[in-house]
Design a protein around this motif. Structure first.
Motif, PDB file in Angstrom:
ATOM      1  N   LEU A 278      24.502   4.003   3.166  1.00  0.00           N
ATOM      2  CA  LEU A 278      25.745   4.207   3.911  1.00  0.00           C
ATOM      3  C   LEU A 278      26.016   3.138   4.958  1.00  0.00           C
ATOM      4  O   LEU A 278      27.157   2.721   5.153  1.00  0.00           O
ATOM      5  N   PHE A 279      24.976   2.714   5.658  1.00  0.00           N
ATOM      6  CA  PHE A 279      25.163   1.858   6.822  1.00  0.00           C
ATOM      7  C   PHE A 279      24.620   0.448   6.651  1.00  0.00           C
ATOM      8  O   PHE A 279      24.826  -0.401   7.522  1.00  0.00           O
ATOM      9  N   GLY A 280      23.871   0.190   5.590  1.00  0.00           N
ATOM     10  CA  GLY A 280      23.321  -1.138   5.386  1.00  0.00           C
ATOM     11  C   GLY A 280      21.835  -1.199   5.709  1.00  0.00           C
ATOM     12  O   GLY A 280      21.186  -0.198   5.987  1.00  0.00           O
ATOM     13  N   ARG A 281      21.292  -2.408   5.676  1.00  0.00           N
ATOM     14  CA  ARG A 281      19.850  -2.617   5.779  1.00  0.00           C
ATOM     15  C   ARG A 281      19.287  -2.114   7.101  1.00  0.00           C
ATOM     16  O   ARG A 281      19.938  -2.179   8.150  1.00  0.00           O
ATOM     17  N   GLU A 282      18.039  -1.643   7.042  1.00  0.00           N
ATOM     18  CA  GLU A 282      17.381  -1.064   8.213  1.00  0.00           C
ATOM     19  C   GLU A 282      17.264  -2.056   9.361  1.00  0.00           C
ATOM     20  O   GLU A 282      17.313  -1.665  10.534  1.00  0.00           O
ATOM     21  N   GLU A 283      17.105  -3.342   9.056  1.00  0.00           N
ATOM     22  CA  GLU A 283      16.834  -4.330  10.088  1.00  0.00           C
ATOM     23  C   GLU A 283      17.862  -4.309  11.221  1.00  0.00           C
ATOM     24  O   GLU A 283      17.534  -4.589  12.381  1.00  0.00           O
ATOM     25  N   GLN A 284      19.110  -3.962  10.920  1.00  0.00           N
ATOM     26  CA  GLN A 284      20.142  -3.995  11.963  1.00  0.00           C
ATOM     27  C   GLN A 284      19.996  -2.850  12.963  1.00  0.00           C
ATOM     28  O   GLN A 284      20.538  -2.920  14.069  1.00  0.00           O
ATOM     29  N   PHE A 285      19.244  -1.804  12.597  1.00  0.00           N
ATOM     30  CA  PHE A 285      19.026  -0.668  13.499  1.00  0.00           C
ATOM     31  C   PHE A 285      17.578  -0.567  13.975  1.00  0.00           C
ATOM     32  O   PHE A 285      17.263   0.250  14.835  1.00  0.00           O
ATOM     33  N   HIS A 286      16.713  -1.385  13.396  1.00  0.00           N
ATOM     34  CA  HIS A 286      15.271  -1.338  13.636  1.00  0.00           C
ATOM     35  C   HIS A 286      14.961  -2.128  14.906  1.00  0.00           C
ATOM     36  O   HIS A 286      15.132  -3.342  14.959  1.00  0.00           O
ATOM     37  N   ARG A 287      14.511  -1.452  15.946  1.00  0.00           N
ATOM     38  CA  ARG A 287      14.124  -2.114  17.189  1.00  0.00           C
ATOM     39  C   ARG A 287      12.598  -2.177  17.237  1.00  0.00           C
ATOM     40  O   ARG A 287      11.931  -1.214  17.593  1.00  0.00           O
ATOM     41  N   TYR A 288      12.074  -3.303  16.851  1.00  0.00           N
ATOM     42  CA  TYR A 288      10.623  -3.503  16.824  1.00  0.00           C
ATOM     43  C   TYR A 288      10.091  -3.571  18.247  1.00  0.00           C
ATOM     44  O   TYR A 288      10.655  -4.243  19.110  1.00  0.00           O
ATOM     45  N   LEU A 289       8.988  -2.876  18.515  1.00  0.00           N
ATOM     46  CA  LEU A 289       8.453  -2.757  19.861  1.00  0.00           C
ATOM     47  C   LEU A 289       7.201  -3.600  20.096  1.00  0.00           C
ATOM     48  O   LEU A 289       6.533  -3.461  21.115  1.00  0.00           O
ATOM     49  N   GLY A 290       6.875  -4.450  19.126  1.00  0.00           N
ATOM     50  CA  GLY A 290       5.821  -5.426  19.365  1.00  0.00           C
ATOM     51  C   GLY A 290       4.434  -5.042  18.906  1.00  0.00           C
ATOM     52  O   GLY A 290       3.475  -5.773  19.169  1.00  0.00           O
ATOM     53  N   TYR A 291       4.310  -3.914  18.203  1.00  0.00           N
ATOM     54  CA  TYR A 291       2.989  -3.460  17.754  1.00  0.00           C
ATOM     55  C   TYR A 291       3.059  -2.997  16.303  1.00  0.00           C
ATOM     56  O   TYR A 291       4.112  -2.587  15.807  1.00  0.00           O
ATOM     57  N   CYS A 292       1.900  -3.030  15.648  1.00  0.00           N
ATOM     58  CA  CYS A 292       1.696  -2.386  14.355  1.00  0.00           C
ATOM     59  C   CYS A 292       0.493  -1.464  14.476  1.00  0.00           C
ATOM     60  O   CYS A 292      -0.354  -1.637  15.364  1.00  0.00           O
ATOM     61  N   PHE A 293       0.404  -0.481  13.585  1.00  0.00           N
ATOM     62  CA  PHE A 293      -0.703   0.456  13.674  1.00  0.00           C
ATOM     63  C   PHE A 293      -1.091   0.971  12.297  1.00  0.00           C
ATOM     64  O   PHE A 293      -0.306   0.910  11.343  1.00  0.00           O
ATOM     65  N   ALA A 294      -2.312   1.459  12.234  1.00  0.00           N
ATOM     66  CA  ALA A 294      -2.813   2.148  11.045  1.00  0.00           C
ATOM     67  C   ALA A 294      -3.546   3.395  11.507  1.00  0.00           C
ATOM     68  O   ALA A 294      -4.229   3.386  12.538  1.00  0.00           O
ATOM     69  N   VAL A 295      -3.407   4.482  10.754  1.00  0.00           N
ATOM     70  CA  VAL A 295      -4.117   5.721  11.058  1.00  0.00           C
ATOM     71  C   VAL A 295      -4.677   6.285   9.751  1.00  0.00           C
ATOM     72  O   VAL A 295      -4.038   6.187   8.701  1.00  0.00           O
ATOM     73  N   PHE A 296      -5.881   6.845   9.815  1.00  0.00           N
ATOM     74  CA  PHE A 296      -6.550   7.386   8.628  1.00  0.00           C
ATOM     75  C   PHE A 296      -7.676   8.297   9.108  1.00  0.00           C
ATOM     76  O   PHE A 296      -8.002   8.332  10.302  1.00  0.00           O
ATOM     77  N   THR A 297      -8.267   9.045   8.189  1.00  0.00           N
ATOM     78  CA  THR A 297      -9.390   9.917   8.551  1.00  0.00           C
ATOM     79  C   THR A 297     -10.702   9.316   8.066  1.00  0.00           C
ATOM     80  O   THR A 297     -10.755   8.575   7.087  1.00  0.00           O
ATOM     81  N   MET A 298     -11.761   9.670   8.800  1.00  0.00           N
ATOM     82  CA  MET A 298     -13.107   9.227   8.438  1.00  0.00           C
ATOM     83  C   MET A 298     -14.110  10.265   8.941  1.00  0.00           C
ATOM     84  O   MET A 298     -13.752  11.196   9.669  1.00  0.00           O
ATOM     85  N   ARG A 299     -15.346  10.116   8.556  1.00  0.00           N
ATOM     86  CA  ARG A 299     -16.388  11.062   8.967  1.00  0.00           C
ATOM     87  C   ARG A 299     -16.641  10.969  10.460  1.00  0.00           C
ATOM     88  O   ARG A 299     -16.623   9.886  11.044  1.00  0.00           O
ATOM     89  N   ASN A 300     -16.882  12.126  11.067  1.00  0.00           N
ATOM     90  CA  ASN A 300     -17.201  12.172  12.497  1.00  0.00           C
ATOM     91  C   ASN A 300     -18.714  12.045  12.671  1.00  0.00           C
ATOM     92  O   ASN A 300     -19.438  13.031  12.693  1.00  0.00           O
ATOM     93  N   THR A 301     -19.152  10.819  12.805  1.00  0.00           N
ATOM     94  CA  THR A 301     -20.580  10.549  13.040  1.00  0.00           C
ATOM     95  C   THR A 301     -20.825  10.181  14.500  1.00  0.00           C
ATOM     96  O   THR A 301     -21.873   9.632  14.841  1.00  0.00           O
ATOM     97  N   PHE A 302     -19.872  10.522  15.364  1.00  0.00           N
ATOM     98  CA  PHE A 302     -19.898  10.046  16.746  1.00  0.00           C
ATOM     99  C   PHE A 302     -20.208  11.147  17.754  1.00  0.00           C
ATOM    100  O   PHE A 302     -20.279  10.884  18.953  1.00  0.00           O
ATOM    101  N   GLY A 303     -20.340  12.378  17.287  1.00  0.00           N
ATOM    102  CA  GLY A 303     -20.601  13.492  18.190  1.00  0.00           C
ATOM    103  C   GLY A 303     -19.401  13.866  19.045  1.00  0.00           C
ATOM    104  O   GLY A 303     -19.562  14.480  20.104  1.00  0.00           O
ATOM    105  N   LEU A 304     -18.203  13.539  18.593  1.00  0.00           N
ATOM    106  CA  LEU A 304     -16.995  13.836  19.358  1.00  0.00           C
ATOM    107  C   LEU A 304     -16.485  15.233  19.038  1.00  0.00           C
ATOM    108  O   LEU A 304     -16.562  15.693  17.895  1.00  0.00           O
ATOM    109  N   SER A 305     -15.913  15.910  20.041  1.00  0.00           N
ATOM    110  CA  SER A 305     -15.378  17.259  19.857  1.00  0.00           C
ATOM    111  C   SER A 305     -14.206  17.476  20.810  1.00  0.00           C
ATOM    112  O   SER A 305     -14.371  17.344  22.027  1.00  0.00           O
TER     113      SER A 305
END
Length: 404
Positions: A173-200
């Motif tokens: 409807l409005f065109g490519r995302e880039e015209q509305f996309h305000r990049y904030l200077g960071y990239c990130f990744a998130v995923f799960t892994m085994r808790n071998t750190f004793g964290l709770s």
């Protein structure tokens, strides 16, 4: 206001069944609409990462009758510990002192717990089409003709996109995302892994200038959420559709990192739930075109730096449905903009606080942040941030057979 349910039921297609979509479907059904929800996935997506529900959004879920269920699912995250480059402790604070949350009132739940609660509240009242999506749409004076990826077509009075930040309907409807996309200077990744750190029931975050790694232990189930974040002048568009390119980029950025980062990178290569994206906002001059409107991240993604993505999705969906109650699409969409935009803009403006607090990009800024953290009180906030509750929800119309 009392809504006349004897009038012919108008038909609405909602695209997306995450958070804004089912919320919108719930309220539109209440207001007499015949609602269909189409979702690309095979079912409502369970699991996911922890999300926050704060301020005005809490009233949305209370009015939907699902607040007690989500209170039972609340994650009691008790501690947020910041580490320096060598892994030594900088400060340990209550998470609310960083996020602006309110202890005993605001909620933190697994994303899947919220999506399942929303779906359960509406699944018996509206039509869900899973494993499908919008292929084409064409507007005319009296409706929107939609063809589906799985085949077939139907006509609706309106189409409402709750498809997320990378909405295909918005692009049509409005065109490519880039015209509305305000990049904030960071990239990130998130995923799960085994808790071998004793964290709770805690989060531990390691920082160097422009880089961060964190481990979130929200359940005693032997798993943690791993999070990697890094500053970058321009978004790496080539990496977004390419998991191998994502892994290569993260390995390069964090090649000399200490603490638990080498193990996190190794675990990421075996993880089947890696989510990689830019930290960005969607800012649009308008949220509708003809008989089609956007809601949630498709319209106004605020980024995780604000902590308000979920809350804006809930509030925006409520306000859009309320604005359409008893109005045609033109008047309804105008009321939606008028009633919601200031709240969205105020919460998107929180991004400066989030970025400066959590992810400084220079050694000087990092030391200033660490000094502020060392001075924080251990008592959680009792007021929250004004932006979280800056909008008072209008009362829902009185519906025959439905109490307020």
């Amino acid at each position: 206001m009392t809504y006349n349910r004897t009038a012919p039921r108008r038909t609405v297609l909602v695209s997306g069944a995450s958070i804004a979509g089912p919320t919108l479907a719930f309220w539109l059904n209440r207001y007499g609409y015949d609602v269909t929800v189409v979702e690309r996935a095979g079912t409502v997506r369970a699991g996911g990462y922890p999300i926050d529900v704060r301020g005005t959004a809490l009233e949305v879920i209370r009015r939907m009758g699902i607040l007690p269920r989500l209170q039972d699912a609340h994650i009691d995250l008790r501690r947020l510990t910041f580490l320096n480059e060598d892994g030594g402790e900088v400060a340990s604070v209550h998470p609310h002192n960083v996020t602006g949350g309110v202890a005993g009132r605001d909620l933190e739940v697994w994303r899947g717990d919220l999506t399942e609660a929303l779906y359960a509240a509406v699944r018996d009242d509206v039509e869900f089409l899973f494993n499908d999506s919008i292929e084409t749409l064409g507007q005319s004076g009296d409706g929107v003709d939609v063809t589906f990826h799985g085949g077939g077509g139907r006509r609706f009075d309106m189409v409402l996109s709750a498809e997320g930040m990378h909405s295909r309907t918005r692009e049509r409807l409005f065109g490519r995302e880039e015209q509305f996309h305000r990049y904030l200077g960071y990239c990130f990744a998130v995923f799960t892994m085994r808790n071998t750190f004793g964290l709770s029931h805690e989060t531990v975050m390691w920082n160097t200038p422009g880089r961060a790694a964190a481990l979130y232990a929200t359940r005693d189930d032997g798993r943690v959420h791993a999070f990697l974040n890094f500053a970058r002048p321009e978004p790496p568009f080539d990496a977004f559709p390419n998991p191998e390119a994502q892994h290569k980029l993260l390995a390069e950025v964090f090649a000399d990192a200490g603490w638990e980062v080498p193990g996190m990178l190794a675990a990421m290569r075996d993880a089947d739930d890696v989510f990689f994206d830019a930290v960005a906002q969607i800012r649009m001059p308008r949220w509708s075109s003809g008989r089609v409107a956007l809601v949630g991240d498709a319209a106004h993604a605020p980024s995780f730096l604000t902590g308000q993505g979920t809350s804006l999705a809930l509030v925006g969906a409520y306000m859009l449905a309320h604005s359409l109650a008893g109005r045609d699409h033109t008047a309804g969409f105008a009321a939606y903009e008028q009633g919601t935009r200031a709240f969205v803009t105020l919460n998107q403006g929180l991004v400066g606080e989030g970025g400066a607090t959590l992810f400084p990009t220079t050694a000087e800024a990092l030391e200033q942040r660490n000094d502020r953290l060392r001075k924080l009180t251990a008592i959680p906030s009792s007021a929250g941030r004004p932006a979280h509750s800056a909008l008072t929800l209008p009362e829902p119309p009185v519906m025959p057979g439905h109490p307020r």
